[in-house]
Design a protein around this motif. Structure first.
Motif, PDB file in Angstrom:
ATOM      1  N   ASN A 151      40.315  58.422  32.223  1.00 34.21           N
ATOM      2  CA  ASN A 151      41.149  59.562  31.832  1.00 34.21           C
ATOM      3  C   ASN A 151      42.117  60.012  32.931  1.00 34.21           C
ATOM      4  O   ASN A 151      42.439  61.193  33.049  1.00 34.21           O
ATOM      5  CB  ASN A 151      40.242  60.735  31.424  1.00 34.21           C
ATOM      6  N   VAL A 152      42.586  59.058  33.718  1.00 40.06           N
ATOM      7  CA  VAL A 152      43.460  59.399  34.843  1.00 40.06           C
ATOM      8  C   VAL A 152      44.820  59.944  34.398  1.00 40.06           C
ATOM      9  O   VAL A 152      45.330  60.881  35.028  1.00 40.06           O
ATOM     10  CB  VAL A 152      43.617  58.190  35.778  1.00 40.06           C
ATOM     11  N   PRO A 153      45.463  59.428  33.346  1.00 40.31           N
ATOM     12  CA  PRO A 153      46.745  60.018  32.943  1.00 40.31           C
ATOM     13  C   PRO A 153      46.642  61.512  32.636  1.00 40.31           C
ATOM     14  O   PRO A 153      47.508  62.299  33.041  1.00 40.31           O
ATOM     15  CB  PRO A 153      47.131  59.214  31.696  1.00 40.31           C
ATOM     16  N   ASN A 154      45.588  61.929  31.935  1.00 37.55           N
ATOM     17  CA  ASN A 154      45.418  63.360  31.660  1.00 37.55           C
ATOM     18  C   ASN A 154      45.114  64.144  32.932  1.00 37.55           C
ATOM     19  O   ASN A 154      45.517  65.306  33.058  1.00 37.55           O
ATOM     20  CB  ASN A 154      44.306  63.578  30.633  1.00 37.55           C
ATOM     21  N   LEU A 155      44.417  63.517  33.873  1.00 32.69           N
ATOM     22  CA  LEU A 155      44.191  64.165  35.162  1.00 32.69           C
ATOM     23  C   LEU A 155      45.518  64.390  35.882  1.00 32.69           C
ATOM     24  O   LEU A 155      45.770  65.484  36.410  1.00 32.69           O
ATOM     25  CB  LEU A 155      43.261  63.321  36.034  1.00 32.69           C
ATOM     26  N   VAL A 156      46.372  63.378  35.915  1.00 33.02           N
ATOM     27  CA  VAL A 156      47.670  63.505  36.585  1.00 33.02           C
ATOM     28  C   VAL A 156      48.500  64.602  35.938  1.00 33.02           C
ATOM     29  O   VAL A 156      49.049  65.482  36.612  1.00 33.02           O
ATOM     30  CB  VAL A 156      48.418  62.162  36.557  1.00 33.02           C
ATOM     31  N   THR A 157      48.584  64.568  34.600  1.00 30.53           N
ATOM     32  CA  THR A 157      49.373  65.571  33.888  1.00 30.53           C
ATOM     33  C   THR A 157      48.786  66.964  34.067  1.00 30.53           C
ATOM     34  O   THR A 157      49.503  67.944  34.326  1.00 30.53           O
ATOM     35  CB  THR A 157      49.451  65.215  32.395  1.00 30.53           C
ATOM     36  N   GLY A 158      47.455  67.075  33.937  1.00 38.34           N
ATOM     37  CA  GLY A 158      46.812  68.375  34.112  1.00 38.34           C
ATOM     38  C   GLY A 158      46.977  68.904  35.518  1.00 38.34           C
ATOM     39  O   GLY A 158      47.211  70.115  35.714  1.00 38.34           O
ATOM     40  N   PHE A 159      46.878  68.036  36.513  1.00 38.40           N
ATOM     41  CA  PHE A 159      47.084  68.455  37.895  1.00 38.40           C
ATOM     42  C   PHE A 159      48.493  69.000  38.076  1.00 38.40           C
ATOM     43  O   PHE A 159      48.694  70.055  38.698  1.00 38.40           O
ATOM     44  CB  PHE A 159      46.845  67.275  38.837  1.00 38.40           C
ATOM     45  N   GLY A 160      49.495  68.286  37.530  1.00 40.19           N
ATOM     46  CA  GLY A 160      50.873  68.763  37.646  1.00 40.19           C
ATOM     47  C   GLY A 160      51.058  70.150  37.066  1.00 40.19           C
ATOM     48  O   GLY A 160      51.732  71.002  37.661  1.00 40.19           O
ATOM     49  N   ARG A 161      50.428  70.399  35.930  1.00 45.73           N
ATOM     50  CA  ARG A 161      50.541  71.723  35.309  1.00 45.73           C
ATOM     51  C   ARG A 161      49.780  72.785  36.114  1.00 45.73           C
ATOM     52  O   ARG A 161      50.209  73.945  36.165  1.00 45.73           O
ATOM     53  CB  ARG A 161      50.002  71.662  33.881  1.00 45.73           C
ATOM     54  N   ALA A 162      48.685  72.378  36.745  1.00 42.10           N
ATOM     55  CA  ALA A 162      47.886  73.351  37.495  1.00 42.10           C
ATOM     56  C   ALA A 162      48.595  73.836  38.751  1.00 42.10           C
ATOM     57  O   ALA A 162      48.374  74.968  39.192  1.00 42.10           O
ATOM     58  CB  ALA A 162      46.538  72.730  37.866  1.00 42.10           C
ATOM     59  N   GLU A 194      49.472  53.887  31.370  1.00 42.47           N
ATOM     60  CA  GLU A 194      49.913  55.262  31.194  1.00 42.47           C
ATOM     61  C   GLU A 194      49.863  56.064  32.494  1.00 42.47           C
ATOM     62  O   GLU A 194      50.451  57.141  32.582  1.00 42.47           O
ATOM     63  CB  GLU A 194      49.055  55.954  30.131  1.00 42.47           C
ATOM     64  N   VAL A 195      49.141  55.552  33.505  1.00 43.70           N
ATOM     65  CA  VAL A 195      49.076  56.265  34.784  1.00 43.70           C
ATOM     66  C   VAL A 195      50.462  56.368  35.400  1.00 43.70           C
ATOM     67  O   VAL A 195      50.889  57.439  35.841  1.00 43.70           O
ATOM     68  CB  VAL A 195      48.097  55.574  35.747  1.00 43.70           C
ATOM     69  N   ASP A 196      51.195  55.259  35.429  1.00 40.37           N
ATOM     70  CA  ASP A 196      52.537  55.267  36.010  1.00 40.37           C
ATOM     71  C   ASP A 196      53.456  56.236  35.269  1.00 40.37           C
ATOM     72  O   ASP A 196      54.240  56.958  35.893  1.00 40.37           O
ATOM     73  CB  ASP A 196      53.140  53.861  35.978  1.00 40.37           C
ATOM     74  N   ALA A 197      53.355  56.259  33.945  1.00 39.58           N
ATOM     75  CA  ALA A 197      54.202  57.155  33.163  1.00 39.58           C
ATOM     76  C   ALA A 197      53.861  58.612  33.460  1.00 39.58           C
ATOM     77  O   ALA A 197      54.751  59.466  33.564  1.00 39.58           O
ATOM     78  CB  ALA A 197      54.037  56.864  31.674  1.00 39.58           C
ATOM     79  N   ALA A 198      52.574  58.917  33.608  1.00 40.18           N
ATOM     80  CA  ALA A 198      52.172  60.290  33.911  1.00 40.18           C
ATOM     81  C   ALA A 198      52.680  60.714  35.284  1.00 40.18           C
ATOM     82  O   ALA A 198      53.164  61.839  35.462  1.00 40.18           O
ATOM     83  CB  ALA A 198      50.648  60.420  33.839  1.00 40.18           C
ATOM     84  N   VAL A 199      52.587  59.833  36.266  1.00 39.31           N
ATOM     85  CA  VAL A 199      53.083  60.153  37.612  1.00 39.31           C
ATOM     86  C   VAL A 199      54.595  60.362  37.584  1.00 39.31           C
ATOM     87  O   VAL A 199      55.123  61.295  38.215  1.00 39.31           O
ATOM     88  CB  VAL A 199      52.700  59.038  38.598  1.00 39.31           C
ATOM     89  N   ALA A 200      55.285  59.529  36.833  1.00 41.19           N
ATOM     90  CA  ALA A 200      56.751  59.647  36.755  1.00 41.19           C
ATOM     91  C   ALA A 200      57.177  60.957  36.119  1.00 41.19           C
ATOM     92  O   ALA A 200      58.288  61.440  36.376  1.00 41.19           O
ATOM     93  CB  ALA A 200      57.317  58.470  35.971  1.00 41.19           C
ATOM     94  N   GLY A 201      56.317  61.558  35.302  1.00 42.84           N
ATOM     95  CA  GLY A 201      56.666  62.807  34.633  1.00 42.84           C
ATOM     96  C   GLY A 201      56.415  64.056  35.441  1.00 42.84           C
ATOM     97  O   GLY A 201      56.677  65.168  34.960  1.00 42.84           O
ATOM     98  N   LEU A 202      55.921  63.914  36.668  1.00 43.02           N
ATOM     99  CA  LEU A 202      55.635  65.083  37.494  1.00 43.02           C
ATOM    100  C   LEU A 202      56.891  65.611  38.168  1.00 43.02           C
ATOM    101  O   LEU A 202      57.839  64.846  38.442  1.00 43.02           O
ATOM    102  CB  LEU A 202      54.605  64.718  38.579  1.00 43.02           C
TER     103      LEU A 202
END
Length: 375
Positions: free
Chosen positions: A212-223, A244-252
């Motif tokens: 569940n790393v993509p949701n962790l990355v996205t959730g961390f960014g929002r936090a 999806e990890v790379d996509a989540a990081v790119a969206g930060l």
């Protein structure tokens, strides 16, 4: 008198992650318990197992085998020969698959059944292997060892396994490897990673969908989006197939930093885990959750999910979240804004981690070996 056991440490996969810590911890504890063991391992590992278990007979198996088909072929042909040569009375296969022609009682460890319950969270080829190996092992092994009650319940539910042939043996944590770090250890590891004093949230594990790393990355960014100087997120562990990890990081946002140092040496793990503001492990499914236990032992406040085996490990000593990004964001923000809560969890985690020892795990394994022989 306990039977002579052949432990197949040659089955360690190429990524050498949590499984190697399981096999190493178990072999050392079996030695300490005075068990009569032989260890077959890849040739490069012979010296390490000689040091971990000086009284054990170390058998050199194949050279490093990274091809699964070749390893499985050796398991069916070479391993039974070594077992007979060692005078073994029972064979322990610690990684799903078992030798079918050894003529000896066999014990197998099934670490999880997520390839059945959550197949979309796995690489399709690996999932197919795990399903086939698990079915065969459950059908033919004399005893099946699982690392949690949750895994036992799922094995019974999914494969109609006989619960009277299943033994629960929780993993342990080695306090000489995983402990609250000294400040200089934290600074050394943070400097090596490239943080240089910047606070961080830590993740340790493979970058695969079930983690569940993509949701962790996205959730961390929002936090941390509202902070002018946010902490970094460090994703430590081997690469996997979750694109999806790379996509989540790119969206930060640009000021939110994500560091991906890859595998860290064992010696760096206490400083890495114990130096984190929070260790986040919001996995969707786990057979045990060894990184959660190891983080607790290092004095880190841990955030995980109330899924599968994780509550058995964390109990009341960790914080919980649902696995979606919004829930992770809320839980992370609450922890980051409360040093008191983080300190309370850190202390509770250390205390609870002491309940999980390799000595207790070895005792449960020895009981399974004896039952296999008697059965």
């Amino acid at each position: 008198m306990t039977p002579r056991v052949l432990v197949d440490a040659a089955a360690v996969p190429a990524d050498r992650g949590a499984l190697i810590r399981y096999v190493d911890g178990l072999v050392a504890a079996l030695h300490e318990a005075g068990a009569d063991i032989a260890v077959v391992c890849q040739r490069a590992d012979a010296e390490r197992y000689s040091a971990l278990a000086p009284s054990a007979r170390i058998l050199s198996g194949p050279p490093a085998i990274t091809n699964r088909n070749k390893r499985l072929a050796w398991e069916q042909t070479g391993l039974p020969v070594l077992a007979r040569h060692a005078g073994a009375q029972v064979v322990h296969a610690p990684y799903y698959s078992i030798p079918l022609g050894s003529g000896l009682p066999t014990v197998v460890t099934v670490h999880d059944v997520t390839s059945f319950t959550d197949p979309d969270q796995h690489d399709p080829v690996r999932a197919s292997f795990f399903r086939s190996a698990t079915r065969t092992a459950v059908r033919h092994a004399n005893r099946v060892i699982v690392p949690s009650k949750a895994t036992m319940d799922e094995l019974v539910r999914v494969l109609d396994a006989d619960p009277t042939r299943i033994d629960v043996a929780y993993h342990g944590v080695d306090p000489t490897l995983f402990h609250a770090p000294a400040p200089e250890d934290v600074r050394r590891v943070a400097g090596r990673i490239g943080l240089h004093g910047r606070p961080y949230v830590a993740y340790l594990g493979a970058l695969e969908p079930r983690k569940n790393v993509p949701n962790l990355v996205t959730g961390f960014g929002r936090a941390v989006a509202h902070l002018s100087s946010p902490p970094a997120l460090v994703l430590a562990g081997g690469p996997a197939w979750d694109e999806e990890v790379d996509a989540a990081v790119a969206g930060l946002p640009p000021r939110v930093k994500v560091v991906r140092p890859g595998f860290l040496p064992f010696a760096d793990l206490p400083g890495f885990l114990g130096g984190a503001l929070v260790v986040a492990s919001p996995s969707r499914c786990e057979g045990f959750g060894l990184p959660v236990l190891e983080a607790m032992a290092c004095g880190a406040p841990v955030l995980t999910t109330h899924r599968a085996s994780l509550p058995e490990v964390g109990g009341d000593a960790v914080a919980y979240t649902e696995p979606d990004a919004d829930s992770i964001a809320r839980a992370l923000r609450a922890l980051l804004e409360s040093p008191e809560r983080r300190e309370s969890l850190a202390q509770a985690g250390v205390t609870r981690s002491r309940e999980f020892t390799w000595r207790h795990s070895a005792e449960a394994h020895l009981l399974a070996y004896q039952r296999a022989v008697e059965g």
